[in-house]
Enzyme design. Structure first.
Site, PDB file in Angstrom:
ATOM      1  N   CYS A  75       0.795  -1.041  -0.181  1.00 53.99           N
ATOM      2  CA  CYS A  75       0.207   0.069  -0.160  1.00 53.99           C
ATOM      3  C   CYS A  75       0.915   1.005   0.052  1.00 53.99           C
ATOM      4  O   CYS A  75       1.921   1.481   0.902  1.00 53.99           O
ATOM      5  CB  CYS A  75      -0.810  -0.034   1.245  1.00 53.99           C
ATOM      6  SG  CYS A  75      -1.586   1.664   1.720  1.00 53.99           S
ATOM      7  N   GLU A  76       0.592   2.258  -0.915  1.00 52.51           N
ATOM      8  CA  GLU A  76       1.587   3.491  -0.875  1.00 52.51           C
ATOM      9  C   GLU A  76       1.225   4.319  -0.006  1.00 52.51           C
ATOM     10  O   GLU A  76       1.921   5.411   0.419  1.00 52.51           O
ATOM     11  CB  GLU A  76       1.423   4.009  -2.306  1.00 52.51           C
ATOM     12  CG  GLU A  76       0.142   4.703  -2.488  1.00 52.51           C
ATOM     13  CD  GLU A  76      -0.001   5.425  -4.108  1.00 52.51           C
ATOM     14  OE1 GLU A  76      -0.651   6.209  -4.235  1.00 52.51           O
ATOM     15  OE2 GLU A  76       0.503   4.802  -4.836  1.00 52.51           O
ATOM     16  N   HIS A  77      -0.042   4.082   0.828  1.00 59.24           N
ATOM     17  CA  HIS A  77      -0.160   4.980   1.904  1.00 59.24           C
ATOM     18  C   HIS A  77       0.545   4.983   3.290  1.00 59.24           C
ATOM     19  O   HIS A  77       0.727   5.707   3.853  1.00 59.24           O
ATOM     20  CB  HIS A  77      -1.610   5.075   2.107  1.00 59.24           C
ATOM     21  CG  HIS A  77      -2.641   5.480   0.884  1.00 59.24           C
ATOM     22  ND1 HIS A  77      -3.541   5.038   0.348  1.00 59.24           N
ATOM     23  CD2 HIS A  77      -1.940   6.657   0.208  1.00 59.24           C
ATOM     24  CE1 HIS A  77      -3.831   5.673  -0.652  1.00 59.24           C
ATOM     25  NE2 HIS A  77      -3.091   6.571  -1.031  1.00 59.24           N
ATOM     26  N   HIS A  78       0.659   3.433   3.321  1.00 57.38           N
ATOM     27  CA  HIS A  78       1.193   3.070   4.728  1.00 57.38           C
ATOM     28  C   HIS A  78       2.372   2.273   4.602  1.00 57.38           C
ATOM     29  O   HIS A  78       2.941   1.556   5.850  1.00 57.38           O
ATOM     30  CB  HIS A  78       0.195   2.119   5.369  1.00 57.38           C
ATOM     31  CG  HIS A  78      -1.005   2.755   5.882  1.00 57.38           C
ATOM     32  ND1 HIS A  78      -2.327   2.832   5.094  1.00 57.38           N
ATOM     33  CD2 HIS A  78      -1.171   3.996   6.744  1.00 57.38           C
ATOM     34  CE1 HIS A  78      -2.986   3.833   5.372  1.00 57.38           C
ATOM     35  NE2 HIS A  78      -2.580   4.400   6.504  1.00 57.38           N
ATOM     36  N   GLN A 116      -4.819  -0.472  -4.858  1.00 59.25           N
ATOM     37  CA  GLN A 116      -5.413  -1.497  -5.433  1.00 59.25           C
ATOM     38  C   GLN A 116      -6.228  -1.117  -7.029  1.00 59.25           C
ATOM     39  O   GLN A 116      -6.291  -1.729  -7.781  1.00 59.25           O
ATOM     40  CB  GLN A 116      -6.396  -2.318  -4.670  1.00 59.25           C
ATOM     41  CG  GLN A 116      -7.029  -3.590  -5.274  1.00 59.25           C
ATOM     42  CD  GLN A 116      -7.836  -4.540  -4.617  1.00 59.25           C
ATOM     43  OE1 GLN A 116      -7.468  -4.552  -3.191  1.00 59.25           O
ATOM     44  NE2 GLN A 116      -8.642  -5.116  -5.001  1.00 59.25           N
ATOM     45  N   HIS A 144      -5.956  -6.008   2.793  1.00 62.03           N
ATOM     46  CA  HIS A 144      -5.188  -4.945   3.067  1.00 62.03           C
ATOM     47  C   HIS A 144      -4.440  -5.040   4.508  1.00 62.03           C
ATOM     48  O   HIS A 144      -5.463  -4.832   5.412  1.00 62.03           O
ATOM     49  CB  HIS A 144      -5.784  -3.735   2.540  1.00 62.03           C
ATOM     50  CG  HIS A 144      -6.001  -3.462   1.200  1.00 62.03           C
ATOM     51  ND1 HIS A 144      -5.390  -2.965   0.596  1.00 62.03           N
ATOM     52  CD2 HIS A 144      -6.756  -4.318   0.181  1.00 62.03           C
ATOM     53  CE1 HIS A 144      -5.646  -3.045  -0.818  1.00 62.03           C
ATOM     54  NE2 HIS A 144      -6.667  -3.940  -0.888  1.00 62.03           N
ATOM     55  N   CYS A 146      -3.210  -2.860   6.229  1.00 62.65           N
ATOM     56  CA  CYS A 146      -3.311  -1.293   6.671  1.00 62.65           C
ATOM     57  C   CYS A 146      -4.985  -1.165   7.193  1.00 62.65           C
ATOM     58  O   CYS A 146      -5.091  -0.440   8.072  1.00 62.65           O
ATOM     59  CB  CYS A 146      -3.220  -0.263   5.481  1.00 62.65           C
ATOM     60  SG  CYS A 146      -4.110  -0.586   4.281  1.00 62.65           S
TER      61      CYS A 146
END
Length: 186
Positions: A75-78, A116, A144, A146
């Site tokens: 995940c590019e956020h976490h 995704q 996920h 996250c």
């Protein structure tokens, strides 16, 4: 002075309140850097190298499906993993793609920092670009970390995304055939 990737991991350990000099952590920055480079090796690949000319003449104009392609992404956020499977289909127009190439395309895009929704689109667009198919369909279902390990902590949630191009978008019958064949429609 620019820090190397292992040096950054060393600083992260310090920032977490750990002692990077303790026995169990001595090689962790180096191992973590190596792991991250492997998990993100999709950046070092490109579509032409992946396909490597594996397009073959064929009179087949019926749906080709590769189901249950396992995928692992971050995940590019976490920077936490999401893990799942992709189902990829296309309708050939004179050429078919070597079977393993579909899985390699999934891996190339999955092995990058992702969300995704974008991953699903990137796979579909790549298969369309390579095959010039009458239609391409991609469905991804993933869990996920996250969502599972932090935040709302929903252990049984699964995210499903789809992209339908060409005949799969234009024809409800074609789309439903695909969904039935991958077991996502009754």
């Amino acid at each position: 002075m620019t820090l190397s990737l292992p040096q950054h991991y060393r600083e992260i350990l310090k920032g977490l309140g750990e002692d990077p000099e303790r026995e169990g952590l001595l090689d962790t920055p180096k191992r973590a850097a190596k792991a991250m480079q492997y998990l993100c090796h999709g950046y070092e690949q490109n579509l032409d190298e992946i396909v490597n000319g594996a397009l073959f003449a064929s009179d087949n104009d019926e749906m080709v499906i590769l189901k249950d392609i396992e995928l692992y992404s971050l995940c590019e956020h976490h920077l936490l993993p999401f893990i799942g499977k992709a189902h990829v289909a296309y309708i050939p127009t004179g050429k078919v793609l070597g079977l393993s190439k579909l899985a390699r395309i999934v891996d190339m895009y999955a092995r990058r920092l992702q969300i995704q929704e974008n991953l699903t689109r990137q796979i579909a667009d790549a298969v369309q670009q390579v095959t010039q198919a009458a239609g391409v369909a991609v469905v991804i279902e993933a869990k996920h970390m996250c969502m599972m390990m932090r935040g709302v902590e929903k252990q049984n949630s699964t995210m499903n995304t789809s992209v339908m191009l060409g005949a799969f978008r234009e024809s409800n019958t074609t789309r439903m055939e695909f969904l039935q064949l991958i077991g996502r429609s009754k």
